[in-house]
Every structure is written in C-alpha cells, then in structure tokens.
Write a protein that holds these residues in place. Structure first.
Motif, short mmCIF file in Angstrom:
data_model
loop_
_atom_site.label_atom_id
_atom_site.label_comp_id
_atom_site.label_asym_id
_atom_site.label_seq_id
_atom_site.Cartn_x
_atom_site.Cartn_y
_atom_site.Cartn_z
N ILE A 251 3.43 15.79 0.89
CA ILE A 251 4.22 14.58 1.06
C ILE A 251 4.37 13.92 -0.31
CG2 ILE A 251 3.97 12.17 1.82
CD1 ILE A 251 3.34 13.10 4.56
N LYS A 252 5.59 13.53 -0.62
CA LYS A 252 5.87 12.87 -1.90
C LYS A 252 5.86 11.36 -1.70
CE LYS A 252 6.86 16.93 -3.71
NZ LYS A 252 6.02 17.60 -4.72
N VAL A 253 5.00 10.69 -2.45
CA VAL A 253 4.95 9.24 -2.46
C VAL A 253 5.11 8.81 -3.90
CG1 VAL A 253 3.61 7.19 -1.90
CG2 VAL A 253 3.43 9.21 -0.45
N GLY A 254 6.31 8.39 -4.26
CA GLY A 254 6.58 8.10 -5.67
C GLY A 254 6.43 9.36 -6.49
N ASN B 156 1.25 1.91 13.89
CA ASN B 156 2.64 2.36 13.79
C ASN B 156 3.17 2.34 12.37
OD1 ASN B 156 2.59 -0.44 13.64
ND2 ASN B 156 4.59 -0.68 14.59
N GLY B 157 2.33 1.92 11.40
CA GLY B 157 2.81 1.86 10.03
C GLY B 157 2.20 2.88 9.09
N PHE B 158 1.07 3.46 9.50
CA PHE B 158 0.33 4.37 8.63
C PHE B 158 0.03 5.67 9.36
CE2 PHE B 158 -0.16 0.25 6.85
CZ PHE B 158 -0.26 0.44 5.48
N ILE B 159 -0.01 6.76 8.61
CA ILE B 159 -0.21 8.07 9.20
C ILE B 159 -1.23 8.86 8.40
CG2 ILE B 159 1.78 8.99 7.92
CD1 ILE B 159 2.25 10.91 10.20
N LYS B 160 -2.17 9.47 9.11
CA LYS B 160 -3.18 10.30 8.46
C LYS B 160 -2.61 11.70 8.28
CE LYS B 160 -8.19 10.86 8.49
NZ LYS B 160 -9.42 10.62 9.26
N ILE B 161 -2.60 12.19 7.05
CA ILE B 161 -2.00 13.50 6.76
C ILE B 161 -3.06 14.54 6.39
CG2 ILE B 161 0.15 12.44 5.99
CD1 ILE B 161 -0.74 13.13 3.10
N HIS B 162 -4.27 14.07 6.23
CA HIS B 162 -5.37 14.92 5.76
C HIS B 162 -6.65 14.15 6.05
CE1 HIS B 162 -8.04 16.91 2.83
NE2 HIS B 162 -7.15 17.89 2.75
N GLN B 163 -7.76 14.85 6.14
CA GLN B 163 -9.03 14.16 6.37
C GLN B 163 -9.29 13.12 5.29
OE1 GLN B 163 -10.47 14.84 9.21
NE2 GLN B 163 -12.06 13.30 8.97
N ILE C 135 0.84 -1.20 0.00
CA ILE C 135 0.00 0.00 0.00
C ILE C 135 0.87 1.25 0.00
CG2 ILE C 135 -1.70 1.34 1.29
CD1 ILE C 135 -2.79 -1.28 2.42
N LEU C 136 0.60 2.16 -0.94
CA LEU C 136 1.27 3.45 -0.97
C LEU C 136 0.50 4.45 -0.12
CD1 LEU C 136 2.09 3.69 -4.78
CD2 LEU C 136 3.63 3.00 -2.94
N TYR C 137 -0.78 4.62 -0.45
CA TYR C 137 -1.64 5.54 0.29
C TYR C 137 -3.10 5.22 -0.01
CZ TYR C 137 -2.18 8.19 -4.09
OH TYR C 137 -2.45 8.56 -5.39
N ALA C 138 -3.98 5.81 0.77
CA ALA C 138 -5.42 5.65 0.56
C ALA C 138 -6.06 7.03 0.51
CB ALA C 138 -6.04 4.81 1.67
N ALA D 202 6.36 3.96 5.39
CA ALA D 202 7.53 3.41 4.72
C ALA D 202 7.63 3.86 3.26
CB ALA D 202 7.50 1.89 4.78
N LYS D 203 6.55 4.40 2.71
CA LYS D 203 6.54 4.80 1.30
C LYS D 203 6.77 6.30 1.10
CE LYS D 203 5.51 0.58 0.14
NZ LYS D 203 6.49 -0.29 -0.54
N ILE D 204 6.92 7.05 2.19
CA ILE D 204 7.15 8.49 2.07
C ILE D 204 8.56 8.74 1.53
CG2 ILE D 204 7.36 10.67 3.33
CD1 ILE D 204 5.30 9.61 5.31
#
Length: 238
Positions: free
Chosen positions: A210-213, A186-193, A151-154, A200-202
């Motif tokens: 935030i740059k993800v790829g 501990n693996g995922f972070i909410k950056i916006h609503q 998973i990159l992001y949701a 790990a993908k940041i």
C-alpha cells in the motif's frame, strides 16, 4: 458486539456436523440453520437475514457458486470445499475466505475472525462508535493530542507504536491493540500485524504493498483479502 448469525450450506452430513461443532466453539458465532442444498438455503435467505454463510461449492442441482451468483444479500460468504481449483472463481464473487476441506479448527477460527473484523469495519462503527476527531497518547514524557485526520499510519515496534502524521513521528508506549481500541473502525484498516493505515491516506495499492505518500507498506497474506474487500466496498460507494 452482537453475535454473528450464520448458516451452513453443505450436502455432506459429516461436513455439516463438523461445521456445527466448530461454530459452537466460537463465542461470537450463532447458528441459524443447516441446509443440505443450495435451493433450501435460497428459500431461507429470501425471508431471513444472516451475517455469515458457510457455503459448499459442489452440491447437486445447484452449486454453491451458482447460488452466490443468484443471491442478492449482504452476507459474508466463507466457501468450504475439497476442490482448490474453485478458489479463484470464488474470490471473484467477493467471498470473505476459502476453507479447503479437511480443515482444522484453527483455520476455521481464522476465517470467522476475518469475518468478524470485516463486520465490525462495515456495520458496527457507524451505529455503535461515536465519531471522534482526535486521540491522546503518551509519547516520551508528554501526553500528545493527535488529530485523526493527520495520522498516515502506525507501526508496531515491540512494546511501542510509532505513529506517523503529516508532519512528525511519535513513539508511543502502547500496543497496537490498545491503539486500535481508540480509533474509529471505519477510518483505519490493519494491513499487517505491524501496520495500521488511515484509509483516507491510501494513495495506491500495488501488488502486496500500500502506498501512503512516499512510503510503501506491506500487506500480509493474512490481511490481504480483508483489505481488498474493504477497499472494493469503498469504491462501490463512490
């Protein structure tokens, strides 16, 4: 989750009373003590641990910022002051939030919710959540197995969540809150609503993105302090 213990450090009786009343309104907070000086709070903290410190800045003899510089504790600090010019210096000392007096209960609640989110991210996940390597989600007419490492992001889209992996995009019929409940904190972070990112993908953080790829995702103002605190914590552990 256990209740977050807290102390109030403020030389103004009215301010201590208001904070005490606000704390009592929050089910996940528990007051350990109130102190009218930084020196008394320091004595308490030498022999006791607390999760959150509500700390006034301008106090006689020893200011809140001076106490912060002396402390060697891992408590989350929420500054409370009538002087906005101290905000920047406070953030440099790694506080979780800054409450400008007079503040309403809604603003107080936002600050303690931020503290709760960070506490869960840092402390609770390792001890109370089992590590998992995959989740199952319903996408269209199929139930898909997704490896967490992929998973990159949701992204929240109405009643759906788009989950982006290394190789594909899945549209799942669930809410962001439901997805969060399935993921190890501990693996995922909410950056916006609307956005949840695999830490790990940041690849980079530039300004409020935030740059993800090849993708740039927005960091909202409400989440920026928490995002930077968690990222800095991870940097310190490297």
């Amino acid at each position: 989750m256990k209740k977050l213990s807290c102390i109030i450090v403020d030389d103004e009786p009215v301010a201590r009373k208001i904070l005490h009343e606000f704390v009592e309104k929050v089910p996940f907070m528990e007051l350990q003590g109130k102190f009218e000086s930084a020196m008394k709070a320091e004595i308490f903290l030498k022999n006791n641990e607390t999760d959150v410190i509500f700390l006034d800045i301008q106090m006689p003899k020893v200011s809140g910022l001076e106490l912060l510089q002396k402390l060697n504790v891992e408590s989350l600090v929420i500054l409370t002051t009538a002087f906005p010019q101290y905000a920047l210096e406070g953030y440099e000392l790694d506080i979780i939030d800054y409450l400008l007096k007079p503040f309403a209960f809604n603003r107080f609640l936002k600050a303690v919710q931020k503290a709760k989110d960070y506490y869960q991210m840092k402390y609770m996940s390792a001890g109370m959540l089992q590590q998992q390597s995959y989740i199952f989600i319903k996408s269209e007419k199929r139930i898909e197995k997704i490896e967490l490492n992929d998973i990159l992001y949701a992204e929240s889209v109405g009643n759906y969540v788009s989950i982006y992996t290394e190789n594909k995009k899945l549209l799942a019929y669930l809410t962001m809150k439901s997805l969060e409940s399935q993921l190890p904190l501990n693996g995922f972070i909410k950056i916006h609503q609307s956005y949840l990112v695999n830490c790990a993908k940041i690849d980079a953080i530039e300004g409020n993105e935030i740059k993800v790829g090849s993708k740039s995702l927005p960091i909202s103002r409400n989440y920026r302090d928490l995002v930077m605190k968690i990222v800095n914590q991870r940097l310190l552990k490297r």
